[in-house]
Design a protein around this motif. Structure first.
Motif, mmCIF file in Angstrom:
data_model
loop_
_atom_site.group_PDB
_atom_site.id
_atom_site.type_symbol
_atom_site.label_atom_id
_atom_site.label_comp_id
_atom_site.label_asym_id
_atom_site.label_seq_id
_atom_site.Cartn_x
_atom_site.Cartn_y
_atom_site.Cartn_z
ATOM 1 N N VAL A 1 2.099 -18.134 9.644
ATOM 2 C CA VAL A 1 1.418 -18.687 10.801
ATOM 3 C C VAL A 1 0.299 -17.730 11.185
ATOM 4 N N VAL A 2 -0.935 -18.209 11.247
ATOM 5 C CA VAL A 2 -2.078 -17.376 11.588
ATOM 6 C C VAL A 2 -2.537 -17.726 12.987
ATOM 7 N N LYS A 3 -2.589 -16.719 13.856
ATOM 8 C CA LYS A 3 -2.961 -16.952 15.240
ATOM 9 C C LYS A 3 -3.895 -15.845 15.720
ATOM 10 N N THR A 4 -4.670 -16.142 16.739
ATOM 11 C CA THR A 4 -5.372 -15.118 17.501
ATOM 12 C C THR A 4 -4.912 -15.236 18.940
ATOM 13 N N PHE A 5 -4.938 -14.114 19.659
ATOM 14 C CA PHE A 5 -4.370 -14.123 21.000
ATOM 15 C C PHE A 5 -5.029 -13.030 21.823
ATOM 16 N N MET B 1 0.320 -7.680 20.377
ATOM 17 C CA MET B 1 0.172 -6.385 19.718
ATOM 18 C C MET B 1 -1.101 -6.349 18.871
ATOM 19 N N THR B 2 -1.374 -7.436 18.162
ATOM 20 C CA THR B 2 -2.592 -7.514 17.352
ATOM 21 C C THR B 2 -3.832 -7.343 18.223
ATOM 22 N N ALA B 3 -3.862 -8.055 19.326
ATOM 23 C CA ALA B 3 -5.019 -7.984 20.224
ATOM 24 C C ALA B 3 -5.139 -6.613 20.879
ATOM 25 N N THR C 1 5.275 -14.149 9.668
ATOM 26 C CA THR C 1 4.212 -14.558 10.589
ATOM 27 C C THR C 1 3.017 -13.638 10.389
ATOM 28 N N THR C 2 1.828 -14.220 10.315
ATOM 29 C CA THR C 2 0.591 -13.451 10.173
ATOM 30 C C THR C 2 -0.304 -13.725 11.369
ATOM 31 N N THR C 3 -0.767 -12.661 12.000
ATOM 32 C CA THR C 3 -1.734 -12.786 13.091
ATOM 33 C C THR C 3 -2.968 -11.965 12.732
ATOM 34 N N CYS C 4 -4.132 -12.439 13.128
ATOM 35 C CA CYS C 4 -5.349 -11.691 12.842
ATOM 36 C C CYS C 4 -6.355 -11.889 13.957
ATOM 37 N N GLN C 5 -7.215 -10.904 14.102
ATOM 38 C CA GLN C 5 -8.280 -10.995 15.105
ATOM 39 C C GLN C 5 -9.503 -10.274 14.578
ATOM 40 N N PHE C 6 -10.681 -10.882 14.799
ATOM 41 C CA PHE C 6 -11.949 -10.332 14.347
ATOM 42 C C PHE C 6 -12.888 -10.143 15.538
#
Length: 210
Positions: free
Chosen positions: A4-8, A141-143, A181-186
């Motif tokens: 699951v790819v999300k940005t948050f 955590m990613t954000a 689960t995969t999360t990413c942010q650019f």
């Protein structure tokens, strides 16, 4: 394997003061949970468990006592004109879901384009640990990792990708072992130029077995 790819968006960096209980109160709470689970906290095997749990919590949640901005405070400006991508991948971490307080374990990958300076590579891993050692959601955590790097370095672009398996999904509830689960942010150039995202993912996969 599910992905699951999300940005948050990151939560506010300003935390309300917490009235922490004493160590004795924390140990008493563990005894209560042991009784609630159906065991006897006075039996030999559990007598020292409350002390061990509280001591373990000090380590597992040590991120609350640390500041990511301090970890990134030393910036090296003498990099002989280097301004291309910096990538640190496969940073292992373990954290705890804030919904069920059970672990999620995985790896973080961080890339950025310097703008006037870089930080020591180990500092990026330290930032991951600081945020991981708190009650978390993977999205937040990613954000937070992105936000900390952006505030300290003001780079031309940041890419953060986090992959993890959540025990709250594999040990309880739906009980689907192996789901990830995969999360990413650019930010910056990574967000504005799709070819930079392609480069990021290509470098991540370099050297990996298919």
């Amino acid at each position: 394997m599910d992905a699951v790819v999300k940005t948050f968006p990151a939560r506010s960096s300003v935390r309300k003061p917490v009235d922490r209980p004493s160590r004795e109160e924390a140990e008493a709470a563990v005894r209560t949970l042991l009784r609630w689970a159906g065991d006897d906290p006075t039996r030999e095997g559990l007598l020292e468990t409350p002390k061990r749990v509280v001591k373990a919590y000090e380590e597992l949640f040590s991120g609350y006592q640390k500041d990511a901005s301090e970890a990134l405070s030393k910036v090296f400006e003498e990099v002989e004109g280097y301004d291309d991508l910096v990538l640190v991948k496969d940073i292992p971490f373990h954290s705890h879901c804030e919904h069920h307080m059970v672990p999620f374990v995985g790896k973080a990958h961080i890339a950025y384009y310097p703008e006037g300076g870089v930080v020591g590579l180990s500092k990026l891993a330290r930032v991951v640990d600081i945020f991981a050692r708190r009650l978390q959601t993977q999205e937040t955590m990613t954000a937070e990792i992105v936000q900390a790097i952006d505030s300290a370095l003001h780079p031309r672009g940041i890419a953060v990708l986090v992959e993890a398996e959540h025990m709250c999904m594999s040990m309880r509830g739906i009980q689907k072992q192996g789901a990830s689960t995969t999360t990413c942010q650019f930010t910056g150039i990574f967000r504005d130029d799709p070819s930079e995202q392609v480069r990021f993912f290509t470098l991540l996969n370099t050297g990996r077995r298919s």
